[in-house]
Design a protein around this motif. Structure first.
Motif, PDB file in Angstrom:
ATOM      1  N   ALA A 231     -55.633 -24.303  82.705  1.00 36.30           N
ATOM      2  CA  ALA A 231     -56.153 -25.645  82.993  1.00 36.30           C
ATOM      3  C   ALA A 231     -55.612 -26.167  84.325  1.00 36.30           C
ATOM      4  O   ALA A 231     -54.469 -25.899  84.676  1.00 36.30           O
ATOM      5  CB  ALA A 231     -55.764 -26.603  81.867  1.00 36.30           C
ATOM      6  N   THR A 233     -54.082 -28.631  85.432  1.00 41.13           N
ATOM      7  CA  THR A 233     -53.275 -29.812  85.122  1.00 41.13           C
ATOM      8  C   THR A 233     -51.832 -29.577  85.568  1.00 41.13           C
ATOM      9  O   THR A 233     -51.427 -28.445  85.800  1.00 41.13           O
ATOM     10  CB  THR A 233     -53.271 -30.057  83.602  1.00 41.13           C
ATOM     11  N   ASP A 234     -51.071 -30.669  85.664  1.00 42.27           N
ATOM     12  CA  ASP A 234     -49.658 -30.551  86.031  1.00 42.27           C
ATOM     13  C   ASP A 234     -48.885 -29.816  84.950  1.00 42.27           C
ATOM     14  O   ASP A 234     -47.980 -29.051  85.225  1.00 42.27           O
ATOM     15  CB  ASP A 234     -49.038 -31.929  86.261  1.00 42.27           C
ATOM     16  N   MET A 235     -49.259 -30.095  83.704  1.00 42.76           N
ATOM     17  CA  MET A 235     -48.636 -29.381  82.612  1.00 42.76           C
ATOM     18  C   MET A 235     -49.298 -28.015  82.489  1.00 42.76           C
ATOM     19  O   MET A 235     -50.483 -27.864  82.775  1.00 42.76           O
ATOM     20  CB  MET A 235     -48.823 -30.158  81.309  1.00 42.76           C
ATOM     21  N   TYR A 236     -48.516 -27.026  82.113  1.00 41.21           N
ATOM     22  CA  TYR A 236     -49.081 -25.690  81.938  1.00 41.21           C
ATOM     23  C   TYR A 236     -49.850 -25.654  80.628  1.00 41.21           C
ATOM     24  O   TYR A 236     -49.286 -25.839  79.554  1.00 41.21           O
ATOM     25  CB  TYR A 236     -47.933 -24.683  81.929  1.00 41.21           C
ATOM     26  N   GLY A 270     -43.740 -26.558  80.461  1.00 40.13           N
ATOM     27  CA  GLY A 270     -43.367 -27.466  81.538  1.00 40.13           C
ATOM     28  C   GLY A 270     -41.875 -27.480  81.767  1.00 40.13           C
ATOM     29  O   GLY A 270     -41.130 -26.689  81.184  1.00 40.13           O
TER      30      GLY A 270
ATOM     31  N   SER B  17     -63.160 -27.774  83.500  1.00 41.71           N
ATOM     32  CA  SER B  17     -62.273 -27.478  84.618  1.00 41.71           C
ATOM     33  C   SER B  17     -62.820 -27.934  85.958  1.00 41.71           C
ATOM     34  O   SER B  17     -62.191 -27.719  86.986  1.00 41.71           O
ATOM     35  CB  SER B  17     -62.008 -25.972  84.680  1.00 41.71           C
ATOM     36  N   ARG B  64     -41.438 -19.902  85.842  1.00 41.63           N
ATOM     37  CA  ARG B  64     -41.618 -20.952  84.838  1.00 41.63           C
ATOM     38  C   ARG B  64     -43.079 -21.395  84.718  1.00 41.63           C
ATOM     39  O   ARG B  64     -43.822 -21.369  85.687  1.00 41.63           O
ATOM     40  CB  ARG B  64     -40.748 -22.164  85.192  1.00 41.63           C
ATOM     41  N   PRO B  65     -43.470 -21.863  83.525  1.00 46.81           N
ATOM     42  CA  PRO B  65     -44.846 -22.337  83.334  1.00 46.81           C
ATOM     43  C   PRO B  65     -45.241 -23.418  84.340  1.00 46.81           C
ATOM     44  O   PRO B  65     -46.375 -23.430  84.823  1.00 46.81           O
ATOM     45  CB  PRO B  65     -44.818 -22.911  81.913  1.00 46.81           C
ATOM     46  N   SER B  66     -44.312 -24.300  84.694  1.00 47.84           N
ATOM     47  CA  SER B  66     -44.643 -25.381  85.626  1.00 47.84           C
ATOM     48  C   SER B  66     -45.028 -24.811  86.993  1.00 47.84           C
ATOM     49  O   SER B  66     -45.877 -25.373  87.693  1.00 47.84           O
ATOM     50  CB  SER B  66     -43.456 -26.327  85.778  1.00 47.84           C
ATOM     51  N   ILE B  68     -46.476 -21.857  87.502  1.00 48.16           N
ATOM     52  CA  ILE B  68     -47.812 -21.266  87.361  1.00 48.16           C
ATOM     53  C   ILE B  68     -48.868 -22.375  87.434  1.00 48.16           C
ATOM     54  O   ILE B  68     -49.870 -22.256  88.140  1.00 48.16           O
ATOM     55  CB  ILE B  68     -47.933 -20.502  86.025  1.00 48.16           C
ATOM     56  N   ALA B  69     -48.599 -23.465  86.706  1.00 53.42           N
ATOM     57  CA  ALA B  69     -49.544 -24.589  86.687  1.00 53.42           C
ATOM     58  C   ALA B  69     -49.735 -25.149  88.089  1.00 53.42           C
ATOM     59  O   ALA B  69     -50.850 -25.501  88.481  1.00 53.42           O
ATOM     60  CB  ALA B  69     -49.055 -25.673  85.738  1.00 53.42           C
ATOM     61  N   SER B  70     -48.640 -25.228  88.851  1.00 49.54           N
ATOM     62  CA  SER B  70     -48.748 -25.825  90.174  1.00 49.54           C
ATOM     63  C   SER B  70     -49.427 -24.866  91.164  1.00 49.54           C
ATOM     64  O   SER B  70     -50.171 -25.298  92.045  1.00 49.54           O
ATOM     65  CB  SER B  70     -47.351 -26.262  90.613  1.00 49.54           C
ATOM     66  N   ARG B  72     -51.723 -22.776  90.336  1.00 52.21           N
ATOM     67  CA  ARG B  72     -53.134 -22.749  89.908  1.00 52.21           C
ATOM     68  C   ARG B  72     -53.996 -23.636  90.800  1.00 52.21           C
ATOM     69  O   ARG B  72     -55.133 -23.327  91.085  1.00 52.21           O
ATOM     70  CB  ARG B  72     -53.189 -23.205  88.447  1.00 52.21           C
ATOM     71  N   ARG B  73     -53.440 -24.758  91.236  1.00 46.25           N
ATOM     72  CA  ARG B  73     -54.236 -25.719  91.991  1.00 46.25           C
ATOM     73  C   ARG B  73     -53.931 -25.726  93.483  1.00 46.25           C
ATOM     74  O   ARG B  73     -54.424 -26.573  94.216  1.00 46.25           O
ATOM     75  CB  ARG B  73     -54.023 -27.126  91.421  1.00 46.25           C
TER      76      ARG B  73
END
Lengths: 456, 303
Positions: A231, A233-236, A270, B17, B64-66, B68-70, B72-73
């Motif tokens: 997604a 989003t900021d959160m994973y 997160g 998305s 860390r997951p954070s 990966i999330a960051s 991603r965008r």
């Protein structure tokens, strides 16, 4: 200077010596030898003097030299290139990254491991304990590389100690799908749960928990397709699903024309401040096993199962490191819970069929603390429980839980000399059966070749 | 049937998305020094996410997951390269599901491609520890390299965000002018450091040594990436009697125990250098990083 003086002195000395007298040929020889040695000494001293003078001069020049002017030097290599600057043109430059993992262990059990069983569970072929004594475990050979601009591929081959090669993983995955999508195809470790996707050399313990062993036969893998969506989003937030062949425990028989297993998983994660991070997930795995064989720890078949199998896994990982720097000290808390339900027909080893409704629960929790660089200590507790009913459940049979709540506790001490060599010492108290089994294991893990990147 | 459900779920999520248009370009900076440089060059036109802090060892970061999330965008990933991030960046790139920032694409920028590499080993063998085949990756310890990277990064920013090209160019001109002046100032201030002998904890300062003409006589890590043993520390102490170093230096993210021990035994100052932006209270931006580093070195050298 000295050389010239000695050069004059020596002939004089020779003149003074009354040659015609007792000077035998031997004496002369001796003298000549001494002269040669002297000359060598002098040469050596001179060379040393010269060298020290030069050093002094250099030092003086260095001290006197003004600071060099600012030169912002451009690199000699191609600029503006997004590549690494390595310009090798030979065919080997395209070789995939290759790494090999070697590991071996000593295992000691207070009870005969052939007697090991988990009451109430008809387990797969990899759920049991290993052999006693010294031995190597499976060696892993991994090849991985970007295929082209659109795909990445990885293959892990497992070399069993008794010989033979098995394909553990062989998959390709997309790199450039839009909207956060990734598709993976081939044979791979399923993304369900937390630890299942990891190869065992990443683990902090020598073996998987009792729950992972009985519910997933150590590792659930399959041939098929996986889709993941991340997604924006900021959160994973990650959502994934898999459609697999269904010939691996808890599936079996590749039902539904070779598509007998499917799963879905959701993961959230997160940071909490700089020092803490977390990942939590829930997964659901469905299987349609047909003729799924189960085994005892001596490798003999205990029966076959036909029916439906559903498993839900909830997982959570929490990691702490001071200022987010795990190099010196770090802490990890990890837990997974398993909720399994199976309905169908169980045929025991004697060929007697019966009906089975199984409600199986289990889980583990572990904590690992690295207290100084290279050293960590961990504790883990795992437990499983089966409530089986139906005509297939006979007293003393493999599905008879016999009122037992099997559990196992382990303590591990790990040492890593570098990222590439690790050692572990583990003690477990195994209450799977009525009689307690004390288990001790010492293991080494060696990585040679390419430096792998580690998943969270 | 159930698989159909999973597919439907995926397709629905696809629609969800659809991203809203964003004003600023999203940049994922692997290390604080590049985040600080992006701040100078990008200003309000970039939205910077810094993956690591000065208290973290850039060789060892958890994917860390954070992160990966960051990623991603992100529209642009700025890394050091030269295998500094080999233990974590490849897995982030693969898991990010973001085609724009994959290596080889304009959205992937490696700073080490634009400077002259030092300590490129003639042969690599892990008996030497965790060596970097492409050379020492800690290029930012020489501020002259910052200017080279700034030039290349400016071009990349303009290429990716054409609409704000003029603004990037203006900020780059301004920055490079101020940086040239600062280089002149640092060069003058640092002249007493020329030829000063020191012991470093890790081989992390090759470019700074080259810049300031410092002389690193030994490192506390006998093998790169492996903790120092007692025997090696004793050797260093013995060596100090023959060829004395003036100080021991280590980076803010490193454990100072071994350095402090050696310093106190040898009776020489131990200097904790910020290493990157945020590594000390003073090193709040790129300029302050080198100001603080020089002040600390000069004070320890007693000059």
């Amino acid at each position: 200077m000295r050389k010239t003086i000695i050069a004059w002195l020596l002939p004089c000395m020779l003149l003074v010596v009354p040659q015609a007298q007792a000077a035998t040929l031997d004496d002369l020889q001796l003298l000549k030898q001494q002269m040669r040695q002297m000359q060598e000494k002098i040469d050596k001293m001179e060379a040393e003097m010269q060298a020290s003078k030069q050093r002094e001069a250099e030092a003086a020049a260095k001290a006197a030299q003004p600071v060099p002017p600012i030169v912002v030097q451009a690199p000699p290599v191609n600029q503006g290139d997004a590549g690494s600057g390595v310009t090798r043109s030979d065919a080997n430059a395209f070789n995939p990254q290759i790494s090999m993992i070697l590991n071996g262990s000593y295992r000691g059990f207070s009870r005969d491991p052939a007697l090991f069983a988990v009451p109430g569970f008809a387990t797969g072929d990899a759920a049991g304990l290993g052999d006693r004594g010294l031995g190597i475990n499976e060696s892993e050979l991994n090849f991985a590389a970007n295929v082209d601009n659109r795909f990445y591929a990885s293959s892990t081959l497992s070399l069993a100690p008794q010989g033979g090669l098995t394909v553990e993983e062989a998959y390709a995955q997309t790199l450039d799908l839009p909207a956060g999508l990734t598709i993976k195809g081939g044979r791979f470790f399923s993304g369900i749960g937390y630890i299942n996707e990891f190869h065992p050399h990443h683990d902090d313990f020598i073996d998987r928990s009792l729950a992972n062993r009985v519910f997933l036969n150590n590792t659930f893998a399959g041939d098929g397709l996986q889709a993941r969506w991340l997604a924006p989003t900021d959160m994973y937030v990650e959502l994934g699903g898999e459609l697999l062949r269904g010939d691996r425990f808890p599936g079996g028989g590749a039902a539904l024309r070779g598509s007998g297993a499917w799963d879905a998983f959701l993961r959230l994660g997160g940071d909490v401040g700089f020092s803490n991070s977390w990942l939590a997930g829930v997964s659901w795995l469905g299987n349609k096993p047909t003729g799924r064989a189960s085994f005892d720890n001596a490798g003999a078949q205990t029966g076959t199962f036909d029916g439906n199998s559903n498993l839900i896994i909830a997982d959570m990982v929490w990691k702490w490191a001071p200022d987010g720097n795990p190099v010196e000290r770090n802490f990890k808390l990890q837990s997974e819970l398993f909720f399994g339900n199976e309905q169908g027909a169980f045929t025991d080893a004697a060929g007697t069929p019966g009906l089975l409704t199984a409600r199986q629960r289990g889980g583990y929790a572990e904590a690992v603390y690295q207290f100084t660089k290279g050293w960590d200590i961990g504790v883990r507790h795992s437990m499983v429980f089966a409530a089986n009913s139906g005509s297939a459940v006979v007293p003393g049979g493999v599905l008879d839980a016999a009122g037992q709540h099997p559990w196992r506790s382990s303590v591990v001490l790990g040492y890593a000399n570098s990222e590439f060599s690790r050692f572990r010492l583990q003690y477990s108290r195994d209450h799977s059966q009525r009689l307690v089994d004390h288990q001790l294991a010492l293991q080494y893990i060696i990585l040679i070749g390419a430096h792998g990147a580690h998943q969270y | 049937m159930k698989s159909l459900l999973a597919v439907t779920l995926l397709v629905t999520s696809l629609f969800a998305s659809a991203m809203p248009a964003h004003a600023a370009m999203r940049v994922f900076a692997c290390e604080p020094e590049w985040a600080a440089l992006l701040m100078e060059l990008g200003g309000k036109d970039v939205d910077i996410h810094t993956a690591t802090s000065a208290m973290q060892d850039p060789h060892h970061i958890q994917a860390r997951p954070s992160l990966i999330a960051s990623m991603r965008r992100a529209d642009l990933v700025v890394a050091t390269g030269a295998q500094l991030e080999i233990g974590w960046l490849p897995v982030l790139l693969r898991q990010s599901a973001n085609p724009a920032i994959q290596p080889g694409k304009p959205g992937y920028f490696e700073a080490a491609s634009f400077v002259r590499m030092l300590e490129v080993p003639a042969s690599v063998d892990r008996i030497q520890g965790d060596v970097h085949p492409a050379g020492n990756p800690h290029i930012h310890t020489d501020p002259r390299n910052i200017l080279l990277v700034a030039g290349a990064l400016n071009e990349r920013l303009q290429q990716l965000d054409v609409a704000h090209a003029d603004a990037y160019q203006r900020r780059y001109k301004d920055f490079s002018g101020r940086w040239q002046a600062a280089l002149q100032r640092w060069q003058a201030e640092a002249s007493p450091l020329h030829g000063v002998k020191l012991i470093a904890y890790h081989k992390g300062w090759a470019y700074m040594l080259d810049w300031l003409g410092l002389d690193e006589v030994a490192t506390i890590e006998s093998v790169s990436g492996v903790p120092p043993g007692a025997a090696h520390l004793a050797d260093l102490l013995a060596r100090q009697k023959v060829d004395p170093a003036l100080m021991v230096i280590y980076a803010a993210y490193q454990d100072g125990k071994a350095s402090e021990w050696l310093g106190s035994k040898a009776g020489i100052p131990v200097v904790k250098l910020p290493f990157t932006v945020g590594g000390s209270d003073q090193a709040g931006n790129l300029f302050a990083l080198y100001d603080d580093t020089l002040q600390l070195l000069l004070r320890a050298a007693g000059r």
